[in-house]
Motif scaffolding. Structure first.
Motif, PDB file in Angstrom:
ATOM      1  N   LEU A   1       0.829  -1.200   0.000  1.00 31.64           N
ATOM      2  CA  LEU A   1       0.000   0.000   0.000  1.00 31.64           C
ATOM      3  C   LEU A   1       0.868   1.257   0.000  1.00 31.64           C
ATOM      4  O   LEU A   1       0.586   2.222  -0.721  1.00 31.64           O
ATOM      5  CB  LEU A   1      -0.929  -0.006   1.208  1.00 31.64           C
ATOM      6  N   ALA A   2       1.945   1.229   0.777  1.00 31.97           N
ATOM      7  CA  ALA A   2       2.846   2.383   0.822  1.00 31.97           C
ATOM      8  C   ALA A   2       3.506   2.622  -0.530  1.00 31.97           C
ATOM      9  O   ALA A   2       3.817   3.765  -0.888  1.00 31.97           O
ATOM     10  CB  ALA A   2       3.906   2.176   1.902  1.00 31.97           C
ATOM     11  N   ALA A   3       3.729   1.535  -1.284  1.00 34.66           N
ATOM     12  CA  ALA A   3       4.357   1.668  -2.608  1.00 34.66           C
ATOM     13  C   ALA A   3       3.390   2.158  -3.671  1.00 34.66           C
ATOM     14  O   ALA A   3       3.818   2.535  -4.761  1.00 34.66           O
ATOM     15  CB  ALA A   3       4.954   0.327  -3.026  1.00 34.66           C
ATOM     16  N   GLY A   4       2.083   2.120  -3.364  1.00 33.16           N
ATOM     17  CA  GLY A   4       1.114   2.654  -4.314  1.00 33.16           C
ATOM     18  C   GLY A   4       0.007   1.717  -4.742  1.00 33.16           C
ATOM     19  O   GLY A   4      -0.800   2.073  -5.608  1.00 33.16           O
ATOM     20  N   ALA A   5      -0.063   0.519  -4.155  1.00 29.53           N
ATOM     21  CA  ALA A   5      -1.175  -0.382  -4.486  1.00 29.53           C
ATOM     22  C   ALA A   5      -2.493   0.219  -4.016  1.00 29.53           C
ATOM     23  O   ALA A   5      -2.568   0.813  -2.936  1.00 29.53           O
ATOM     24  CB  ALA A   5      -0.970  -1.745  -3.833  1.00 29.53           C
ATOM     25  N   ALA A   6      -3.540   0.077  -4.838  1.00 30.36           N
ATOM     26  CA  ALA A   6      -4.844   0.634  -4.492  1.00 30.36           C
ATOM     27  C   ALA A   6      -5.469  -0.101  -3.319  1.00 30.36           C
ATOM     28  O   ALA A   6      -6.161   0.491  -2.487  1.00 30.36           O
ATOM     29  CB  ALA A   6      -5.772   0.578  -5.700  1.00 30.36           C
ATOM     30  N   THR A   7      -5.236  -1.404  -3.245  1.00 31.03           N
ATOM     31  CA  THR A   7      -5.730  -2.236  -2.159  1.00 31.03           C
ATOM     32  C   THR A   7      -4.900  -3.506  -2.152  1.00 31.03           C
ATOM     33  O   THR A   7      -4.064  -3.715  -3.039  1.00 31.03           O
ATOM     34  CB  THR A   7      -7.232  -2.551  -2.334  1.00 31.03           C
ATOM     35  N   VAL A   8      -5.112  -4.356  -1.163  1.00 33.63           N
ATOM     36  CA  VAL A   8      -4.438  -5.655  -1.115  1.00 33.63           C
ATOM     37  C   VAL A   8      -5.472  -6.739  -0.836  1.00 33.63           C
ATOM     38  O   VAL A   8      -6.524  -6.470  -0.254  1.00 33.63           O
ATOM     39  CB  VAL A   8      -3.319  -5.703  -0.051  1.00 33.63           C
ATOM     40  N   PHE A   9      -5.158  -7.951  -1.269  1.00 34.08           N
ATOM     41  CA  PHE A   9      -6.018  -9.092  -0.976  1.00 34.08           C
ATOM     42  C   PHE A   9      -5.144 -10.324  -0.814  1.00 34.08           C
ATOM     43  O   PHE A   9      -4.017 -10.371  -1.299  1.00 34.08           O
ATOM     44  CB  PHE A   9      -7.077  -9.298  -2.059  1.00 34.08           C
ATOM     45  N   SER A  10      -5.645 -11.338  -0.122  1.00 36.30           N
ATOM     46  CA  SER A  10      -4.810 -12.496   0.213  1.00 36.30           C
ATOM     47  C   SER A  10      -5.354 -13.818  -0.290  1.00 36.30           C
ATOM     48  O   SER A  10      -4.728 -14.860  -0.067  1.00 36.30           O
ATOM     49  CB  SER A  10      -4.607 -12.585   1.735  1.00 36.30           C
ATOM     50  N   ALA A  11      -6.500 -13.809  -0.965  1.00 37.66           N
ATOM     51  CA  ALA A  11      -7.093 -15.050  -1.474  1.00 37.66           C
ATOM     52  C   ALA A  11      -7.607 -14.818  -2.886  1.00 37.66           C
ATOM     53  O   ALA A  11      -8.312 -13.829  -3.145  1.00 37.66           O
ATOM     54  CB  ALA A  11      -8.238 -15.515  -0.577  1.00 37.66           C
ATOM     55  N   HIS A  12      -7.262 -15.730  -3.801  1.00 38.62           N
ATOM     56  CA  HIS A  12      -7.671 -15.548  -5.190  1.00 38.62           C
ATOM     57  C   HIS A  12      -9.177 -15.724  -5.392  1.00 38.62           C
ATOM     58  O   HIS A  12      -9.692 -15.361  -6.453  1.00 38.62           O
ATOM     59  CB  HIS A  12      -6.882 -16.491  -6.088  1.00 38.62           C
ATOM     60  N   ALA A  13      -9.873 -16.234  -4.384  1.00 38.45           N
ATOM     61  CA  ALA A  13     -11.333 -16.256  -4.460  1.00 38.45           C
ATOM     62  C   ALA A  13     -11.896 -14.844  -4.558  1.00 38.45           C
ATOM     63  O   ALA A  13     -13.022 -14.643  -5.040  1.00 38.45           O
ATOM     64  CB  ALA A  13     -11.906 -16.970  -3.238  1.00 38.45           C
ATOM     65  N   ASP A  14     -11.097 -13.849  -4.125  1.00 37.29           N
ATOM     66  CA  ASP A  14     -11.538 -12.460  -4.180  1.00 37.29           C
ATOM     67  C   ASP A  14     -11.139 -11.755  -5.464  1.00 37.29           C
ATOM     68  O   ASP A  14     -11.421 -10.551  -5.634  1.00 37.29           O
ATOM     69  CB  ASP A  14     -10.947 -11.685  -2.998  1.00 37.29           C
ATOM     70  N   LEU A  15     -10.463 -12.455  -6.382  1.00 34.08           N
ATOM     71  CA  LEU A  15      -9.961 -11.792  -7.574  1.00 34.08           C
ATOM     72  C   LEU A  15     -11.060 -11.143  -8.407  1.00 34.08           C
ATOM     73  O   LEU A  15     -10.921 -10.009  -8.871  1.00 34.08           O
ATOM     74  CB  LEU A  15      -9.176 -12.790  -8.435  1.00 34.08           C
ATOM     75  N   GLY A  16     -12.154 -11.857  -8.602  1.00 34.79           N
ATOM     76  CA  GLY A  16     -13.248 -11.301  -9.388  1.00 34.79           C
ATOM     77  C   GLY A  16     -13.780 -10.007  -8.790  1.00 34.79           C
ATOM     78  O   GLY A  16     -14.037  -9.030  -9.515  1.00 34.79           O
ATOM     79  N   ARG A  17     -13.913  -9.974  -7.488  1.00 41.51           N
ATOM     80  CA  ARG A  17     -14.377  -8.767  -6.798  1.00 41.51           C
ATOM     81  C   ARG A  17     -13.370  -7.629  -6.967  1.00 41.51           C
ATOM     82  O   ARG A  17     -13.762  -6.479  -7.199  1.00 41.51           O
ATOM     83  CB  ARG A  17     -14.573  -9.080  -5.313  1.00 41.51           C
ATOM     84  N   ILE A  18     -12.086  -7.955  -6.857  1.00 38.09           N
ATOM     85  CA  ILE A  18     -11.049  -6.944  -7.003  1.00 38.09           C
ATOM     86  C   ILE A  18     -11.087  -6.351  -8.406  1.00 38.09           C
ATOM     87  O   ILE A  18     -11.008  -5.128  -8.598  1.00 38.09           O
ATOM     88  CB  ILE A  18      -9.662  -7.546  -6.705  1.00 38.09           C
ATOM     89  N   VAL A  19     -11.162  -7.197  -9.418  1.00 39.81           N
ATOM     90  CA  VAL A  19     -11.174  -6.728 -10.813  1.00 39.81           C
ATOM     91  C   VAL A  19     -12.423  -5.890 -11.078  1.00 39.81           C
ATOM     92  O   VAL A  19     -12.370  -4.888 -11.794  1.00 39.81           O
ATOM     93  CB  VAL A  19     -11.075  -7.916 -11.783  1.00 39.81           C
ATOM     94  N   ALA A  20     -13.529  -6.283 -10.473  1.00 37.58           N
ATOM     95  CA  ALA A  20     -14.771  -5.532 -10.662  1.00 37.58           C
ATOM     96  C   ALA A  20     -14.763  -4.216  -9.913  1.00 37.58           C
ATOM     97  O   ALA A  20     -15.593  -3.330 -10.175  1.00 37.58           O
ATOM     98  CB  ALA A  20     -15.957  -6.374 -10.206  1.00 37.58           C
ATOM     99  N   GLY A  21     -13.819  -4.083  -8.957  1.00 37.11           N
ATOM    100  CA  GLY A  21     -13.714  -2.834  -8.192  1.00 37.11           C
ATOM    101  C   GLY A  21     -14.666  -2.744  -7.039  1.00 37.11           C
ATOM    102  O   GLY A  21     -14.901  -1.649  -6.504  1.00 37.11           O
ATOM    103  N   ASP A  22     -15.215  -3.879  -6.593  1.00 41.93           N
ATOM    104  CA  ASP A  22     -16.161  -3.865  -5.460  1.00 41.93           C
ATOM    105  C   ASP A  22     -15.427  -3.751  -4.127  1.00 41.93           C
ATOM    106  O   ASP A  22     -14.291  -4.167  -4.009  1.00 41.93           O
ATOM    107  CB  ASP A  22     -17.008  -5.141  -5.478  1.00 41.93           C
TER     108      ASP A  22
END
Length: 228
Positions: free
Chosen positions: A207-228
């Motif tokens: 996050l300090a380097a500039g990531a918009a958010t972080v996630f730890s499980a690929h089950a959340d990938l669809g949500r991340i890509v959708a921007g939810d």
């Protein structure tokens, strides 16, 4: 437009880093690199190797060791470390949990852009059964002048895929990777599910380097890509 990426152009491409995002390779490769560096006289432990070198190419690593530590690797050192890493991969390497299923559900084009050399990259994806998902869309830092944290690799991948940088989302697990994505003018999120990080620490660093958010499980990938 999404809540996660306000006022941003629509996404048209997802770019995955490989090591630490698609495959759980970093604990293996960092341990092998640490043993190798110890063997040429650099007193360093695996935590320091991770802090200094995770997410960067062997070329960049050895340039830093020469510049910052005054140690020049003997002839054949890089090739030997690469061979030992691949041998360990044969016995131990696994794909990240849920990544194949998550990629299969994406409704956008996707590709891989990795600091690994082409031989290691294709072998890693092959060993974990992921290569068919990415065949023809696998890009290595060996194809560009400068590796991460410079933007060259991500810009090259986007160009080859025919997508403007502003329409790309990068999935990264390392600070240099996040920095490279930002320098390329791309959106980037951090993945902290690999075995090489303290997840809380990784989240803060990314996050300090500039990531918009972080996630730890690929089950959340669809949500991340959708921007939810």
């Amino acid at each position: 437009m999404t809540d996660a990426f306000p006022a941003a152009p629509p996404l048209a491409l997802v770019i995955f880093d490989c090591d630490g995002v698609l495959i759980d390779s970093e604990p293996i490769s960092l341990a092998t690199l640490t043993r190798g560096l110890n063997g040429i006289g650099l007193a360093i432990d695996i935590d320091a190797v991770r802090e200094r070198f995770a997410g960067t190419s062997m070329t960049s690593i050895m340039e830093r060791v020469a510049r910052e530590d005054g140690i020049t690797a003997p002839d054949g050192f890089v090739e030997r470390v690469k061979a030992e890493t691949l041998a360990a991969f044969e016995a131990e390497l696994t794909a990240m949990a849920g990544i194949a299923e998550a990629v299969g559900l994406l409704h956008l084009p996707f590709c891989v852009a990795s600091s690994s050399d082409p031989v290691r990259l294709r072998r890693s994806l092959g060993l974990t059964g992921l290569l068919p998902l990415f065949e023809g869309r696998v890009f290595s830092s060996a194809q560009v002048a400068r590796g991460k944290p410079f933007p060259d690799l991500f810009l090259f991948a986007a160009e080859r895929m025919g997508i403007a940088p502003a329409n790309c989302l990068v999935i990264e697990d390392s600070v240099p990777g996040v920095q490279a994505a930002r320098a390329a003018g791309m959106r980037v999120v951090g993945f902290t599910g690999g075995g090489h990080w303290s997840h809380d620490r990784a989240g803060r660093d990314l996050l300090a380097a500039g990531a918009a958010t972080v996630f730890s499980a690929h089950a959340d990938l669809g949500r991340i890509v959708a921007g939810d």
